[in-house]
Write a protein that holds these residues in place. Structure first.
Motif, PDB file in Angstrom:
ATOM      1  N   PHE A 135       0.807  -1.220   0.000  1.00 19.46           N
ATOM      2  CA  PHE A 135       0.000   0.000   0.000  1.00 19.46           C
ATOM      3  C   PHE A 135       0.843   1.274   0.000  1.00 19.46           C
ATOM      4  N   PRO A 136       1.918   1.375   0.823  1.00 22.13           N
ATOM      5  CA  PRO A 136       2.746   2.593   0.740  1.00 22.13           C
ATOM      6  C   PRO A 136       3.335   2.834  -0.640  1.00 22.13           C
ATOM      7  N   VAL A 137       3.687   1.763  -1.354  1.00 19.98           N
ATOM      8  CA  VAL A 137       4.251   1.929  -2.699  1.00 19.98           C
ATOM      9  C   VAL A 137       3.197   2.490  -3.642  1.00 19.98           C
ATOM     10  N   ILE A 138       1.993   1.940  -3.577  1.00 17.95           N
ATOM     11  CA  ILE A 138       0.921   2.418  -4.453  1.00 17.95           C
ATOM     12  C   ILE A 138       0.631   3.889  -4.193  1.00 17.95           C
ATOM     13  N   VAL A 139       0.464   4.248  -2.949  1.00 18.39           N
ATOM     14  CA  VAL A 139       0.093   5.626  -2.602  1.00 18.39           C
ATOM     15  C   VAL A 139       1.179   6.607  -3.021  1.00 18.39           C
ATOM     16  N   ASN A 140       2.432   6.278  -2.752  1.00 23.87           N
ATOM     17  CA  ASN A 140       3.510   7.212  -3.060  1.00 23.87           C
ATOM     18  C   ASN A 140       3.752   7.348  -4.553  1.00 23.87           C
ATOM     19  N   VAL A 141       3.671   6.248  -5.296  1.00 24.38           N
ATOM     20  CA  VAL A 141       3.833   6.356  -6.750  1.00 24.38           C
ATOM     21  C   VAL A 141       2.694   7.172  -7.350  1.00 24.38           C
ATOM     22  N   ALA A 142       1.469   6.910  -6.919  1.00 27.55           N
ATOM     23  CA  ALA A 142       0.328   7.672  -7.425  1.00 27.55           C
ATOM     24  C   ALA A 142       0.453   9.150  -7.056  1.00 27.55           C
ATOM     25  N   THR A 143       0.910   9.435  -5.845  1.00 28.10           N
ATOM     26  CA  THR A 143       1.088  10.823  -5.422  1.00 28.10           C
ATOM     27  C   THR A 143       2.171  11.515  -6.235  1.00 28.10           C
ATOM     28  N   GLY A 144       3.269  10.800  -6.502  1.00 24.61           N
ATOM     29  CA  GLY A 144       4.343  11.375  -7.294  1.00 24.61           C
ATOM     30  C   GLY A 144       3.910  11.705  -8.709  1.00 24.61           C
ATOM     31  N   LEU A 145       3.119  10.838  -9.305  1.00 18.37           N
ATOM     32  CA  LEU A 145       2.615  11.110 -10.660  1.00 18.37           C
ATOM     33  C   LEU A 145       1.627  12.262 -10.649  1.00 18.37           C
ATOM     34  N   ALA A 146       0.786  12.302  -9.636  1.00 22.70           N
ATOM     35  CA  ALA A 146      -0.206  13.376  -9.559  1.00 22.70           C
ATOM     36  C   ALA A 146       0.433  14.733  -9.277  1.00 22.70           C
ATOM     37  N   ALA A 147       1.659  14.724  -8.726  1.00 22.16           N
ATOM     38  CA  ALA A 147       2.332  15.976  -8.390  1.00 22.16           C
ATOM     39  C   ALA A 147       3.017  16.628  -9.588  1.00 22.16           C
ATOM     40  N   THR A 148       2.987  15.973 -10.750  1.00 27.59           N
ATOM     41  CA  THR A 148       3.590  16.558 -11.947  1.00 27.59           C
ATOM     42  C   THR A 148       2.844  17.831 -12.339  1.00 27.59           C
ATOM     43  N   GLU A 149       3.591  18.899 -12.626  1.00 32.40           N
ATOM     44  CA  GLU A 149       2.977  20.189 -12.926  1.00 32.40           C
ATOM     45  C   GLU A 149       2.135  20.115 -14.196  1.00 32.40           C
ATOM     46  N   PRO A 150       0.893  20.563 -14.154  1.00 28.59           N
ATOM     47  CA  PRO A 150       0.051  20.552 -15.362  1.00 28.59           C
ATOM     48  C   PRO A 150       0.648  21.390 -16.492  1.00 28.59           C
ATOM     49  N   GLU A 151       1.344  22.480 -16.146  1.00 29.15           N
ATOM     50  CA  GLU A 151       1.938  23.319 -17.185  1.00 29.15           C
ATOM     51  C   GLU A 151       2.979  22.559 -17.986  1.00 29.15           C
ATOM     52  N   LEU A 152       3.768  21.730 -17.276  1.00 32.51           N
ATOM     53  CA  LEU A 152       4.786  20.947 -17.964  1.00 32.51           C
ATOM     54  C   LEU A 152       4.150  19.925 -18.892  1.00 32.51           C
ATOM     55  N   ALA A 153       3.074  19.317 -18.436  1.00 31.26           N
ATOM     56  CA  ALA A 153       2.366  18.364 -19.299  1.00 31.26           C
ATOM     57  C   ALA A 153       1.783  19.068 -20.522  1.00 31.26           C
ATOM     58  N   ASP A 154       1.278  20.273 -20.332  1.00 35.29           N
ATOM     59  CA  ASP A 154       0.729  21.022 -21.468  1.00 35.29           C
ATOM     60  C   ASP A 154       1.812  21.348 -22.497  1.00 35.29           C
ATOM     61  N   VAL A 155       2.989  21.757 -22.024  1.00 31.91           N
ATOM     62  CA  VAL A 155       4.091  22.076 -22.942  1.00 31.91           C
ATOM     63  C   VAL A 155       4.501  20.845 -23.731  1.00 31.91           C
ATOM     64  N   LEU A 156       4.643  19.711 -23.056  1.00 30.82           N
ATOM     65  CA  LEU A 156       5.032  18.482 -23.750  1.00 30.82           C
ATOM     66  C   LEU A 156       3.966  18.040 -24.738  1.00 30.82           C
ATOM     67  N   ARG A 157       2.701  18.264 -24.391  1.00 27.55           N
ATOM     68  CA  ARG A 157       1.623  17.898 -25.295  1.00 27.55           C
ATOM     69  C   ARG A 157       1.663  18.759 -26.559  1.00 27.55           C
ATOM     70  N   VAL A 158       1.971  20.028 -26.386  1.00 23.68           N
ATOM     71  CA  VAL A 158       2.082  20.924 -27.543  1.00 23.68           C
ATOM     72  C   VAL A 158       3.250  20.506 -28.430  1.00 23.68           C
ATOM     73  N   LEU A 159       4.322  20.017 -27.818  1.00 24.68           N
ATOM     74  CA  LEU A 159       5.488  19.579 -28.583  1.00 24.68           C
ATOM     75  C   LEU A 159       5.288  18.225 -29.238  1.00 24.68           C
ATOM     76  N   GLY A 160       4.136  17.638 -29.042  1.00 30.00           N
ATOM     77  CA  GLY A 160       3.825  16.380 -29.723  1.00 30.00           C
ATOM     78  C   GLY A 160       4.100  15.134 -28.919  1.00 30.00           C
ATOM     79  N   ALA A 161       4.363  15.276 -27.620  1.00 27.12           N
ATOM     80  CA  ALA A 161       4.637  14.104 -26.793  1.00 27.12           C
ATOM     81  C   ALA A 161       3.351  13.320 -26.540  1.00 27.12           C
ATOM     82  N   ARG A 174       9.813  12.123 -11.901  1.00 31.18           N
ATOM     83  CA  ARG A 174       9.337  12.967 -10.807  1.00 31.18           C
ATOM     84  C   ARG A 174       8.826  12.135  -9.635  1.00 31.18           C
ATOM     85  N   ALA A 175       8.371  10.913  -9.905  1.00 31.92           N
ATOM     86  CA  ALA A 175       7.828  10.059  -8.843  1.00 31.92           C
ATOM     87  C   ALA A 175       8.898   9.257  -8.113  1.00 31.92           C
ATOM     88  N   LEU A 176      10.147   9.268  -8.611  1.00 34.15           N
ATOM     89  CA  LEU A 176      11.194   8.456  -7.993  1.00 34.15           C
ATOM     90  C   LEU A 176      11.429   8.796  -6.517  1.00 34.15           C
TER      91      LEU A 176
END
Length: 257
Positions: A135-161, A174-176
């Motif tokens: 359970f700690p692994v699941i929660v922390n990995v999910a939290t790390g992924l959710a903590a990724t900045e939306p702005e960064l995801a938007d920039v990568l999406r615009v660049l075609g990622a 970021r979740a490491l």
């Protein structure tokens, strides 16, 4: 330039505090004439560990093997489920309540079910170690992924990622730090699961030795088992911390845990 002397001082202080604790324990037992049946002295426990190590060693290996196997399964399952629920709101909404409910179940109540399914022995110990540490692994990995900045995801999406590109190149790195924080918790919980199962449904392992010793009022042997478990847990925690510093050193800010 002051990092190494500071780290050396911290190591000396922690070592001194540990030695002082055992010296205080030894002196308190001698001064107050505490019976070994109540609280054995550290010197007595050390003598028992040395004298009975040929007998204890197969049980140590058994507990270590089941703990590492359960921990490995917890990491694989935890990372997989954590990535799934951390990168999808739908998966989060569906799976997270189930995970919270499952984690709330006392694991001692799950051991008899594993025994009915797989019989007494190694398999229930591995599964108990996995269920108590996943359970700690699941929660922390999910939290790390959710903590990724939306702005960064938007920039990568615009660049075609693609979604996979963002997950592999941004989300998982970021979740490491969150992952390694959970690993240091989970490895100690895995020992709890293994020993718990060994005390209930096993004829091998440190948990089984401690149960037999307590039934025979061999208190020094019980404490020897506790010492062995603490040493193994501390060693695996230190290994996880060392790997964490090598892999995620960029997240450190002058603090070594």
């Amino acid at each position: 330039m002051n990092a190494n002397p500071s780290r050396l001082r911290l190591n000396l202080l922690s070592t001194g505090a540990l030695i002082g604790f055992f010296v205080f324990w030894e002196l308190a037992c001698v001064i107050f004439h505490v019976s070994p049946l109540i609280l054995p002295r550290p010197s007595q426990i050390l003598v028992v560990m040395i004298e009975r190590m040929p007998m204890l060693w197969p049980h140590v290996l058994q507990t270590l093997m089941t703990t590492l196997a359960g921990f490995a399964l917890a990491v694989v399952a935890g990372v997989g489920v954590g990535v799934a629920i951390g990168s999808s709101r739908l998966a989060y909404s569906i799976a997270y309540p189930l995970l919270v409910g499952f984690s709330s179940i006392p694991k001692v109540a799950v051991v008899p079910i594993f025994v009915i399914w797989f019989g007494a022995g190694t398999v229930p110990a591995i599964l108990t170690a996995m269920t108590i540490s996943v359970f700690p692994v699941i929660v922390n990995v999910a939290t790390g992924l959710a903590a990724t900045e939306p702005e960064l995801a938007d920039v990568l999406r615009v660049l075609g990622a693609t979604r996979l590109d963002m997950l592999c190149n941004v989300g998982l790195p970021r979740a490491l730090p969150y992952l390694f924080a959970s690993l240091k918790i989970s490895i100690t919980l895995a020992f709890v699961g293994s020993v718990l199962s060994e005390t209930v449904a096993s004829n091998k392992g440190i948990g089984d030795v401690m149960m037999i010793a307590s039934g025979n009022f061999d208190v020094p042997l019980v404490f020897a088992g506790l010492f062995i478990l603490s040493i193994l847990g501390a060693a695996l925690y230190a290994i996880a911390s060392l790997i964490e510093r090598r892999v995620t050193g960029w997240t450190q800010r002058g603090i070594d845990l």
